[in-house]
Design a protein around this motif. Structure first.
Motif, PDB file in Angstrom:
ATOM      1  N   SER A  46      -1.108  12.954  13.262  1.00  0.00           N
ATOM      2  CA  SER A  46      -0.632  14.331  13.388  1.00  0.00           C
ATOM      3  C   SER A  46       0.864  14.348  13.099  1.00  0.00           C
ATOM      4  N   VAL A  47       1.350  15.467  12.598  1.00  0.00           N
ATOM      5  CA  VAL A  47       2.797  15.589  12.386  1.00  0.00           C
ATOM      6  C   VAL A  47       3.486  15.723  13.743  1.00  0.00           C
ATOM      7  N   GLU A  48       2.801  16.442  14.627  1.00  0.00           N
ATOM      8  CA  GLU A  48       3.415  16.713  15.926  1.00  0.00           C
ATOM      9  C   GLU A  48       2.875  15.809  17.020  1.00  0.00           C
ATOM     10  N   GLY A  54       4.285  11.219  12.627  1.00  0.00           N
ATOM     11  CA  GLY A  54       5.353  10.979  11.649  1.00  0.00           C
ATOM     12  C   GLY A  54       5.533  12.219  10.805  1.00  0.00           C
ATOM     13  N   ASP A  55       6.684  12.296  10.137  1.00  0.00           N
ATOM     14  CA  ASP A  55       6.977  13.471   9.305  1.00  0.00           C
ATOM     15  C   ASP A  55       6.048  13.529   8.100  1.00  0.00           C
ATOM     16  N   ASN A  56       6.089  14.662   7.413  1.00  0.00           N
ATOM     17  CA  ASN A  56       5.342  14.784   6.154  1.00  0.00           C
ATOM     18  C   ASN A  56       5.824  13.699   5.190  1.00  0.00           C
ATOM     19  N   GLY A  57       4.895  13.058   4.538  1.00  0.00           N
ATOM     20  CA  GLY A  57       5.245  12.052   3.538  1.00  0.00           C
ATOM     21  C   GLY A  57       5.665  10.714   4.114  1.00  0.00           C
ATOM     22  N   SER A  58       5.504  10.522   5.440  1.00  0.00           N
ATOM     23  CA  SER A  58       5.989   9.256   6.030  1.00  0.00           C
ATOM     24  C   SER A  58       4.999   8.106   5.814  1.00  0.00           C
ATOM     25  N   GLY A  59       3.696   8.416   5.669  1.00  0.00           N
ATOM     26  CA  GLY A  59       2.730   7.337   5.429  1.00  0.00           C
ATOM     27  C   GLY A  59       1.528   7.336   6.365  1.00  0.00           C
ATOM     28  N   LYS A  60       1.316   8.432   7.099  1.00  0.00           N
ATOM     29  CA  LYS A  60       0.208   8.477   8.071  1.00  0.00           C
ATOM     30  C   LYS A  60      -1.162   8.388   7.383  1.00  0.00           C
ATOM     31  N   THR A  61      -1.337   9.235   6.357  1.00  0.00           N
ATOM     32  CA  THR A  61      -2.626   9.210   5.655  1.00  0.00           C
ATOM     33  C   THR A  61      -2.815   7.863   4.956  1.00  0.00           C
ATOM     34  N   SER A  62      -1.718   7.289   4.460  1.00  0.00           N
ATOM     35  CA  SER A  62      -1.817   5.987   3.794  1.00  0.00           C
ATOM     36  C   SER A  62      -2.306   4.910   4.759  1.00  0.00           C
ATOM     37  N   LEU A  63      -1.879   5.034   6.017  1.00  0.00           N
ATOM     38  CA  LEU A  63      -2.326   4.066   7.018  1.00  0.00           C
ATOM     39  C   LEU A  63      -3.847   4.151   7.194  1.00  0.00           C
ATOM     40  N   ARG A  65      -5.617   1.308  -8.326  1.00  0.00           N
ATOM     41  CA  ARG A  65      -4.295   1.014  -8.855  1.00  0.00           C
ATOM     42  C   ARG A  65      -3.253   2.011  -8.330  1.00  0.00           C
ATOM     43  N   ASN A  66      -3.646   3.276  -8.210  1.00  0.00           N
ATOM     44  CA  ASN A  66      -2.709   4.316  -7.758  1.00  0.00           C
ATOM     45  C   ASN A  66      -2.251   4.100  -6.326  1.00  0.00           C
ATOM     46  N   ALA A  67      -3.021   3.331  -5.572  1.00  0.00           N
ATOM     47  CA  ALA A  67      -2.655   3.117  -4.167  1.00  0.00           C
ATOM     48  C   ALA A  67      -1.694   1.929  -4.012  1.00  0.00           C
ATOM     49  N   ILE A  68      -1.503   1.167  -5.093  1.00  0.00           N
ATOM     50  CA  ILE A  68      -0.568   0.036  -5.007  1.00  0.00           C
ATOM     51  C   ILE A  68       0.862   0.592  -5.054  1.00  0.00           C
ATOM     52  N   ALA A  69       1.720   0.106  -4.154  1.00  0.00           N
ATOM     53  CA  ALA A  69       3.111   0.586  -4.108  1.00  0.00           C
ATOM     54  C   ALA A  69       3.747   0.441  -5.490  1.00  0.00           C
ATOM     55  N   HIS A  70       4.547   1.448  -5.886  1.00  0.00           N
ATOM     56  CA  HIS A  70       5.116   1.463  -7.236  1.00  0.00           C
ATOM     57  C   HIS A  70       5.819   0.152  -7.590  1.00  0.00           C
ATOM     58  N   ASP A  71       6.517  -0.435  -6.620  1.00  0.00           N
ATOM     59  CA  ASP A  71       7.281  -1.634  -6.948  1.00  0.00           C
ATOM     60  C   ASP A  71       6.559  -2.928  -6.545  1.00  0.00           C
ATOM     61  N   PHE A 127     -10.316   7.099  -0.179  1.00  0.00           N
ATOM     62  CA  PHE A 127     -10.826   8.475  -0.129  1.00  0.00           C
ATOM     63  C   PHE A 127      -9.868   9.419  -0.848  1.00  0.00           C
ATOM     64  N   ARG A 128      -8.765   8.856  -1.414  1.00  0.00           N
ATOM     65  CA  ARG A 128      -7.771   9.713  -2.066  1.00  0.00           C
ATOM     66  C   ARG A 128      -7.755   9.565  -3.560  1.00  0.00           C
ATOM     67  N   THR A 129      -8.175   8.428  -4.078  1.00  0.00           N
ATOM     68  CA  THR A 129      -8.118   8.206  -5.514  1.00  0.00           C
ATOM     69  C   THR A 129      -9.314   7.374  -5.944  1.00  0.00           C
ATOM     70  N   LEU A 167       0.860  -1.190   0.000  1.00  0.00           N
ATOM     71  CA  LEU A 167       0.000   0.000   0.000  1.00  0.00           C
ATOM     72  C   LEU A 167       0.899   1.244   0.000  1.00  0.00           C
ATOM     73  N   ARG A 168       0.932   1.932  -1.112  1.00  0.00           N
ATOM     74  CA  ARG A 168       1.777   3.138  -1.271  1.00  0.00           C
ATOM     75  C   ARG A 168       3.179   2.881  -0.703  1.00  0.00           C
ATOM     76  N   ASN A 169       3.636   3.748   0.241  1.00  0.00           N
ATOM     77  CA  ASN A 169       4.995   3.507   0.744  1.00  0.00           C
ATOM     78  C   ASN A 169       4.997   2.564   1.949  1.00  0.00           C
ATOM     79  N   LEU A 170       3.801   2.064   2.313  1.00  0.00           N
ATOM     80  CA  LEU A 170       3.737   1.076   3.404  1.00  0.00           C
ATOM     81  C   LEU A 170       3.826  -0.311   2.761  1.00  0.00           C
TER      82      LEU A 170
HETATM   83  N1  LIG Z   1       1.751   4.224  -5.214  1.00  0.00           N
HETATM   84  C1  LIG Z   1       2.734   4.633  -4.404  1.00  0.00           C
HETATM   85  N2  LIG Z   1       3.844   3.837  -4.224  1.00  0.00           N
HETATM   86  C2  LIG Z   1       4.826   4.221  -3.374  1.00  0.00           C
HETATM   87  N3  LIG Z   1       4.820   5.364  -2.680  1.00  0.00           N
HETATM   88  C3  LIG Z   1       3.760   6.184  -2.816  1.00  0.00           C
HETATM   89  C4  LIG Z   1       2.674   5.872  -3.680  1.00  0.00           C
HETATM   90  N4  LIG Z   1       1.763   6.854  -3.617  1.00  0.00           N
HETATM   91  C5  LIG Z   1       2.275   7.763  -2.756  1.00  0.00           C
HETATM   92  N5  LIG Z   1       3.466   7.365  -2.274  1.00  0.00           N
HETATM   93  C6  LIG Z   1       4.331   8.025  -1.255  1.00  0.00           C
HETATM   94  O1  LIG Z   1       3.845   7.597   0.014  1.00  0.00           O
HETATM   95  C7  LIG Z   1       4.259   8.502   1.025  1.00  0.00           C
HETATM   96  C8  LIG Z   1       3.192   8.574   2.079  1.00  0.00           C
HETATM   97  O2  LIG Z   1       2.235   9.548   1.810  1.00  0.00           O
HETATM   98  P1  LIG Z   1       1.172   9.972   2.915  1.00  0.00           P
HETATM   99  O3  LIG Z   1       0.257  10.917   2.247  1.00  0.00           O
HETATM  100  O4  LIG Z   1       0.598   8.777   3.545  1.00  0.00           O
HETATM  101  O5  LIG Z   1       2.084  10.737   3.980  1.00  0.00           O
HETATM  102  P2  LIG Z   1       1.657  11.520   5.307  1.00  0.00           P
HETATM  103  O6  LIG Z   1       2.476  10.948   6.419  1.00  0.00           O
HETATM  104  O7  LIG Z   1       0.207  11.525   5.474  1.00  0.00           O
HETATM  105  O8  LIG Z   1       2.191  12.992   4.988  1.00  0.00           O
HETATM  106  P3  LIG Z   1       1.618  14.435   5.409  1.00  0.00           P
HETATM  107  O9  LIG Z   1       2.063  14.682   6.830  1.00  0.00           O
HETATM  108  O10 LIG Z   1       2.306  15.340   4.480  1.00  0.00           O
HETATM  109  O11 LIG Z   1       0.151  14.429   5.247  1.00  0.00           O
HETATM  110  C9  LIG Z   1       4.596   9.783   0.303  1.00  0.00           C
HETATM  111  O12 LIG Z   1       5.989   9.988   0.451  1.00  0.00           O
HETATM  112  C10 LIG Z   1       4.220   9.525  -1.144  1.00  0.00           C
HETATM  113  O13 LIG Z   1       5.105  10.136  -2.037  1.00  0.00           O
END
Ligand SMILES: Nc1ncnc2c1ncn2[C@@H]1O[C@H](COP(=O)(O)OP(=O)(O)OP(=O)(O)O)[C@@H](O)[C@H]1O
Ligand SMILES: [Mg+2]
Length: 371
Positions: A332-334, A30-39, A58-64, A52-54, A11-14
């Motif tokens: 939350s970021v903080e 976690g920091d911005n972009g760490s994966g909180k929303t993905s969780l 298919r877009n939610a499947i991790a690139h690799d 709720f994002r796409t 799932l994305r970067n998870l």
């Molecule tokens: N299909 C994908 N495959 C791999 N990585 C992806 C994919 N889609 C998004 N990402 C990456 O997943 C990471 C997690 O994004 P996410 O939105 O969950 O972060 P976040 O912790 O909620 O950040 P923020 O605090 O900015 O809201 C991002 O770095 C994003 O670039």
């Protein structure tokens, strides 16, 4: 009702996480972009079968990765395992519940009632009616066991009527058959929605008054056709204009919730923060009514809570969550912004999403403060 085990693959970067959430409040930092929303997206996918994002899963499947596999387990005796799987090249979602393969999401939706509150939540007020209708139907679906059947039958009748309207020659006999079907199930839907709304309104007003007193705010249910006329007549008399438009203009498919303040649309009057609080009150009230009517709790996914809520409103919002016996995932970021909002007696579990150098997100439990 609480999830006691979650594992996500692809799932994305998870790419690979597996953890045991706490039964009540789960704080995810976690920091911005760490994966909180993905969780949260993963949990939402498990309960709703969509993101709720796409619109394209298919877009939610991790690139690799070739596929996305999400598993969860509801605590209980016996525990209830469930999961979904989606391969990159197939449009099909594989759904499982207690080892059984399901063809529709509705049983998972029923198993995992959930509500999402995120920075886009205010759109429920300003966006198109479809979002509010979905909100309304979520409530009716979870408390009225005959809703799904009525909804499916009404939808089928509407599809047939719309298809007939688009034919070159009107087939009046077939139109009459499908109109009767739409009338039967449309009126049933209206009755169920109306009964639900009668129960929902006082719960919403009570929740809102604790969060943000807004005298003059009015929430109304509209059924989708003229209040003074019966649906059969509306459909019969609307045939000609419906045919010109190519679809059915009035009916249960146009139901909506109207939110006004002193007769003006709430979005034109309220600040962004106030809109968020009204939407939060709507969503908290859903969970309160579900618990009061069925004894079941609703799971809350709350993304980026501090955004736009001042500290007092944040505190009251969290008090509502505490007073309900539900499981909550809050990001939350903080870390500090959320840690001090809870009573010592409320079990709070904390997790940190660590952003590794290659972009992968890993989940680490932090010290638990459980009393
Ligand atoms: N299909 C994908 N495959 C791999 N990585 C992806 C994919 N889609 C998004 N990402 C990456 O997943 C990471 C997690 O994004 P996410 O939105 O969950 O972060 P976040 O912790 O909620 O950040 P923020 O605090 O900015 O809201 C991002 O770095 C994003 O670039
Ligand atoms: Mg995020």
């Amino acid at each position: 009702m609480a999830i006691d085990r979650l594992s996500f693959n692809g799932l994305r970067n998870l790419r690979n996480i597996d953890f045991q959430p706490g039964e009540r409040i789960n704080l995810i930092t976690g920091d911005n972009g760490s994966g909180k929303t993905s969780l949260l997206e993963g949990i939402y996918l498990l309960g709703m079968g969509r993101s709720f994002r796409t619109r394209h899963l298919r877009n939610a499947i991790a690139h690799d990765s070739e596929e996305l596999i999400l598993h969860a387990r509801l605590a209980g005796d016996p525990p209830v395992p469930f999961g979904i799987r989606r391969h990159r090249d197939s449009g099909e979602l594989e759904i499982r519940l207690s080892g059984e393969r399901l063809s529709r999401m509705s049983r998972l939706v029923e198993t995992l009632p959930l509500q999402l509150i995120n920075p886009d939540a205010f759109r429920l007020l300003e966006g198109p009616p479809a979002g509010r209708r979905e909100f309304l139907d979520w409530g009716v679906f979870h408390v009225k066991h005959d809703f799904l059947d009525a909804w499916q039958r009404a939808r089928r009748a509407l599809k047939h009527r719309n298809a007939l309207l688009r034919h070159d020659r009107m087939d009046d006999a077939s139109l009459t058959v499908w109109e009767q079907e739409l009338v039967t199930w449309g009126e049933k839907l209206d009755t169920l929605r109306d009964e639900w709304f009668e129960a929902f309104l006082p719960v919403f007003e009570d929740t809102l008054s604790g969060l943000l007193p807004l005298p003059g705010l009015q929430l109304r249910y509209s059924r989708g056709w003229d209040r003074r006329r019966i649906l059969a007549e509306v459909l019969r008399q609307g045939r000609e204009t419906d045919r010109q438009m190519g679809f059915t203009q009035q009916g249960p498919q146009r139901a909506d919730l109207g939110i006004r303040i002193n007769r003006r649309p709430a979005v034109e009057v309220l600040s962004r923060g106030q809109q968020k609080l009204v939407v939060s009150a709507l969503k908290l009230a859903q969970g309160r009514l579900l618990e009061a009517t069925t004894g079941r709790t609703c799971l809350y996914l709350i993304d980026d809570l501090p955004a736009e809520l001042d500290s007092d409103h944040r505190r009251v919002f969290c008090e509502w969550l505490e007073s309900m016996h539900c499981q909550v995932f809050i990001t939350s970021v903080e870390q500090n912004a959320l840690a001090d909002l809870w009573q010592p007696s409320t079990p709070v579990s904390m997790f940190h999403v660590k952003h590794l150098n290659d972009g992968e997100g890993q989940l680490q439990p932090l010290d638990r403060q459980t009393s």
